[in-house]
Design an enzyme around this catalytic site. Structure first.
Site, PDB file in Angstrom:
ATOM      1  CB  CYS A 279      14.330  -7.927  19.523  1.00  0.00           C
ATOM      2  SG  CYS A 279      16.246  -7.656  18.469  1.00  0.00           S
TER       3      CYS A 279
ATOM      4  NE  ARG B  41       8.457  -7.107  18.751  1.00  0.00           N
ATOM      5  CZ  ARG B  41       8.511  -5.718  18.292  1.00  0.00           C
ATOM      6  NH1 ARG B  41       6.841  -5.355  17.640  1.00  0.00           N
ATOM      7  NH2 ARG B  41       8.662  -4.821  18.031  1.00  0.00           N
TER       8      ARG B  41
ATOM      9  CD1 TRP C 241      14.991  -9.182  12.963  1.00  0.00           C
ATOM     10  CD2 TRP C 241      14.151 -11.166  12.768  1.00  0.00           C
ATOM     11  NE1 TRP C 241      14.662  -9.481  11.158  1.00  0.00           N
ATOM     12  CE2 TRP C 241      14.070 -10.730  11.046  1.00  0.00           C
ATOM     13  CE3 TRP C 241      13.955 -12.809  13.015  1.00  0.00           C
ATOM     14  CZ2 TRP C 241      13.899 -11.602  10.377  1.00  0.00           C
ATOM     15  CZ3 TRP C 241      13.011 -13.494  11.409  1.00  0.00           C
ATOM     16  CH2 TRP C 241      13.205 -12.644  10.640  1.00  0.00           C
TER      17      TRP C 241
ATOM     18  CG  ASN D 138      12.901  -3.268  19.027  1.00  0.00           C
ATOM     19  OD1 ASN D 138      13.593  -4.207  18.092  1.00  0.00           O
ATOM     20  ND2 ASN D 138      11.545  -3.196  19.003  1.00  0.00           N
ATOM     21  N   GLY D 139      16.036  -2.604  17.903  1.00  0.00           N
ATOM     22  CA  GLY D 139      15.962  -1.005  16.585  1.00  0.00           C
ATOM     23  C   GLY D 139      17.533  -1.515  16.408  1.00  0.00           C
TER      24      GLY D 139
ATOM     25  CD  GLU E 113       5.263  -7.578  -4.619  1.00  0.00           C
ATOM     26  OE1 GLU E 113       5.475  -8.531  -5.004  1.00  0.00           O
ATOM     27  OE2 GLU E 113       4.720  -6.889  -3.871  1.00  0.00           O
TER      28      GLU E 113
ATOM     29  CE  LYS F  45       2.867  -9.336  -2.664  1.00  0.00           C
ATOM     30  NZ  LYS F  45       4.208  -9.526  -2.530  1.00  0.00           N
TER      31      LYS F  45
ATOM     32  CD  GLU G 213       2.169 -13.743  -2.637  1.00  0.00           C
ATOM     33  OE1 GLU G 213       2.517 -14.770  -3.582  1.00  0.00           O
ATOM     34  OE2 GLU G 213       2.636 -12.382  -2.999  1.00  0.00           O
TER      35      GLU G 213
ATOM     36  CG  HIS H  17       3.894  -6.771 -29.881  1.00  0.00           C
ATOM     37  ND1 HIS H  17       4.608  -5.982 -31.010  1.00  0.00           N
ATOM     38  CD2 HIS H  17       5.230  -5.280 -28.936  1.00  0.00           C
ATOM     39  CE1 HIS H  17       4.647  -5.181 -31.021  1.00  0.00           C
ATOM     40  NE2 HIS H  17       5.310  -4.454 -30.147  1.00  0.00           N
TER      41      HIS H  17
ATOM     42  CE  LYS I  23       7.356 -14.279   5.334  1.00  0.00           C
ATOM     43  NZ  LYS I  23       7.034 -12.849   3.892  1.00  0.00           N
TER      44      LYS I  23
HETATM   45  C1  F6R Z   1       5.014 -13.465  -2.668  1.00  0.00           C
HETATM   46  C2  F6R Z   1       6.265 -13.557  -1.979  1.00  0.00           C
HETATM   47  C3  F6R Z   1       7.189 -14.968  -2.831  1.00  0.00           C
HETATM   48  C4  F6R Z   1       8.982 -14.720  -2.687  1.00  0.00           C
HETATM   49  C5  F6R Z   1       9.469 -15.905  -2.756  1.00  0.00           C
HETATM   50  C6  F6R Z   1      10.943 -15.494  -2.407  1.00  0.00           C
HETATM   51  O1  F6R Z   1       4.337 -12.235  -2.437  1.00  0.00           O
HETATM   52  O2  F6R Z   1       6.619 -13.554  -0.943  1.00  0.00           O
HETATM   53  O3  F6R Z   1       6.998 -14.631  -4.404  1.00  0.00           O
HETATM   54  O4  F6R Z   1       9.147 -13.000  -2.000  1.00  0.00           O
HETATM   55  O5  F6R Z   1       8.874 -16.975  -2.567  1.00  0.00           O
HETATM   56  O6  F6R Z   1      11.149 -15.878  -1.155  1.00  0.00           O
HETATM   57  P1  F6R Z   1      12.598 -15.678  -0.519  1.00  0.00           P
HETATM   58  O7  F6R Z   1      12.692 -13.850  -0.544  1.00  0.00           O
HETATM   59  O8  F6R Z   1      12.200 -15.586   0.939  1.00  0.00           O
HETATM   60  O9  F6R Z   1      13.504 -15.842  -0.625  1.00  0.00           O
END
Ligand code: F6R
Length: 612
Positions: A2, A30, A77, A103-104, A481, A485, A488, A504, A607
């Site tokens: 927060c 935050r 948050w 915050n915490g 992952e 990463k 992307e 294969h 996001k």
């Molecule tokens: C990759 C990434 C995305 C999310 C995906 C799901 O780094 O951030 O692949 O993981 O769009 O999003 P959430 O977790 O918000 O459902």
């Protein structure tokens, strides 16, 4: 996570309330689901708090028009209790004379709340924070001054906190204290003192800052700061002068939010390990009682599912079927049996395909829904029977990293609880695993301290157009992952495969100089993985391996290694998922920067993906 901002000044005619509101707005990154401000005004506390963004709350000057000489504000948050006016900070004692922002996470708040209630205190919110003003109230009633009361009250708190306390009848100072959550102090000597969760909050007002250490409290008077340990010993410390721009300060001095957030991972993992047992319990029992368990998510969150499902099977001996949320409906058309549970994992809690998958299972087949979500009050939580909130806090960088690591940690805690409830692990063993999970966070600290090694490797490999990421068992999640990463944010083409599968088909592409990343913890997959490394090496592949610091065999076969500094301890090795993926997230970050891309805003990505 927060945002906190407060100020106390000697200057006359200063718009205290407006300055606090503006400071809070600089901290909205935050947390932004609710906000409030409390000012000390002539023996009273003036308070306004509401759900929503600060700009909306203050539309008619509700915050700016508060009267008072000094005070504190908070932008929230949500962690304990949904975003509502009652759950917003500041929180007050029974008499409305003590205002606290926090915050915490207070881990022992349930026990404290129960005892305080027995002693006659009345609570107005569902938060963990509210115990703090009531504890301080008791100490003041026993004769403590505000400073001593705060000192004594925080001594009984377990968990993480950055707090600011104002008291209606203490007109000349306010008190701040911290443990594991950030809190900084700004000062214009002899005139004004500020406090904020981060330096950006007061940067337009002063560049002089004190940084508090864990278990320290400070008395803030106008233009004067006294710092003490919790035992009351005075701490001599000078302020520093901050050179950052506001933009750099928001990023904590890092060039990108993603870098800042990667540095937060160890602490976030620690907080997740320490989450209240009650949250895990209902979740674990629901999974145990089901006949069929599915787990679903998108992208990185889906890879967290892969790691989590593996842990539930390993520790709890329950098989879970993982299905991408976008495929969920097609894969299970009219075939979800009775007594099923769907586990959904999501940072935002708003991913349209994830929400649709759980609604489909719930509304058509009466399935129970357990979700692991980072945003309290998000859509997914509304369709869930049980929710575990991850401790990642707001993640500004588009690519998930804090979220992924806390999701895997949360699911691992669920797996351990199932094993304990089913009698596969006794209390002592579960405790050993929890200690190991905290050690995982320490290992991540060491990884990040040595990130320069990963940076050098990222720069060496950044221009390679294609990559394979290979692993077995739980590490397959890390391979997926790591590849996602890199793809992307650095735009290198990267594919992950189960290492045994590589011969294969995928191996056909391997020729001189083709990079292959192996994730090779010293677990039951290790010996079989050596064969896969040799196959790739024999075809000219360049091998970059993530291995234990004590590794010898795969190290010898590799061109480069990222050593993971963990002990040779079976408990920690079974929790390898987080510490073996973390360097790959760092690798992708440095590759993106080296290739000249903004890792915070990868092209074509958002996001929160709210379209199907
Ligand atoms: C990759 C990434 C995305 C999310 C995906 C799901 O780094 O951030 O692949 O993981 O769009 O999003 P959430 O977790 O918000 O459902």
């Amino acid at each position: 996570m927060c945002g906190i901002f407060g100020l106390i000044t000697k200057k006359q005619d200063v718009p205290v309330a407006r300055l606090i509101r503006e400071g809070l707005q600089r901290l909205e990154y935050r947390g932004y689901d609710s906000a409030g401000v409390a000012l000390v005004n002539d023996g009273n506390i003036e308070l306004h708090k509401e759900k929503g963004k600060i700009v909306d709350i203050n539309k008619n000057g509700a915050l700016d028009n508060l009267k008072g000489n000094f005070g504190v504000g908070h932008t929230r948050w949500a962690t304990h209790g949904p975003p509502t006016a009652a759950n917003s900070h500041p929180h007050m004692d029974c008499k409305g004379e003590i205002a606290v922002v926090h915050n915490g996470i207070i881990e022992n708040f349930q026990e404290l709340r129960r005892k305080l209630t027995e002693r006659g205190h009345e609570f107005k919110s569902e938060t963990d924070t509210e115990v703090i003003p009531h504890l301080i109230e008791e100490r003041i009633a026993e004769g403590d001054d505000l400073k001593t009361a705060v000192m004594n009250a925080v001594k009984v708190l377990e968990g993480a906190f950055g707090i600011v306390v104002c008291h209606a009848h203490t007109p000349d100072y306010m008190v701040v204290a911290r443990r594991e959550s950030p809190l900084t102090i700004g000062i214009t000597p002899g005139e004004t003192t500020y406090c904020g969760s981060d330096i950006p909050a007061f940067l337009p007002l002063t560049r002089n800052a004190y940084i508090l250490d864990d278990d320290e409290i400070a008395i803030l008077k106008p233009g004067e700061v006294d710092i003490f340990t919790l035992d009351g010993e005075r701490v001599e410390r000078d302020y520093i002068t901050v050179q950052w721009s506001i933009d750099a300060a928001e990023k904590g001095g890092y060039d990108y939010f993603m870098h800042k957030e990667l540095h937060e991972v160890p602490q976030k993992v620690r907080e997740q390990v320490r989450m209240p047992q009650e949250n895990i319990d209902a979740f674990a029992r629901t999974i145990m009682e089901a006949e069929h368990v599915y787990i679903t998510a998108a992208g990185t969150a889906f890879y967290a599912c892969l790691a989590g499902k593996f842990q539930v099977t390993r520790f709890g001996k329950i098989y879970i079927q993982a299905i991408l949320c976008s495929e969920f409906r097609d894969a299970l058309e009219d075939a979800i049996p009775e007594n099923s549970v769907v586990i959904a994992v999501s940072q935002s809690g708003e991913t349209a395909d994830t929400v649709e998958a759980v609604r489909y299972a719930r509304e058509k087949f009466n399935a129970k829904v357990c979700s692991v979500v980072n945003v309290v009050g998000s859509s997914l939580t509304r369709y869930s029977d049980h929710v575990i909130i991850t401790t990642a806090g707001p993640e500004i960088a588009v690519a998930s990293q804090k979220a992924y690591n806390t999701q895997v940690t949360a699911l691992t805690m669920v797996a351990l609880r199932i094993a304990e409830l089913k009698g596969y692990l006794d209390k002592e063993e579960v405790q050993k695993y929890k200690q190991a999970a905290l050690k995982v966070a320490d290992v991540c600290d060491e990884i990040i301290e040595n990130e320069d090694h990963i940076k050098i490797l990222a720069e060496k490999y950044a221009k390679k157009p294609n990559f394979y990421f290979l692993a077995r068992g739980v590490s397959l999640a890390a391979a997926c992952e790591g590849a996602l990463k890199l793809k992307e944010i650095s735009y290198n083409h990267a594919e992950a495969y189960a290492a045994g599968e590589s011969k294969h088909g995928p191996i056909a592409l391997v020729e001189d100089g083709f990079p292959i990343v192996f994730i090779a913890p010293p677990d039951s997959t290790y010996d079989r993985l050596i064969g896969n490394v040799m196959e790739m090496k024999a075809r000219g592949g360049i091998i970059l391996s993530v291995v234990s610091k004590d590794d010898e065999k795969i190290k010898e076969l590799s061109d480069d290694i990222i050593p993971i500094p963990h002990d040779d301890d079976p408990y920690i090795i079974r929790l390898s998922a987080v510490m073996y993926v973390f360097p790959l997230q760092i690798l992708a970050y440095f590759a993106a920067v080296h290739n000249g891309f903004d890792p915070d805003k990868p092209r074509n990505l958002a996001k929160s993906v709210t379209v199907k």
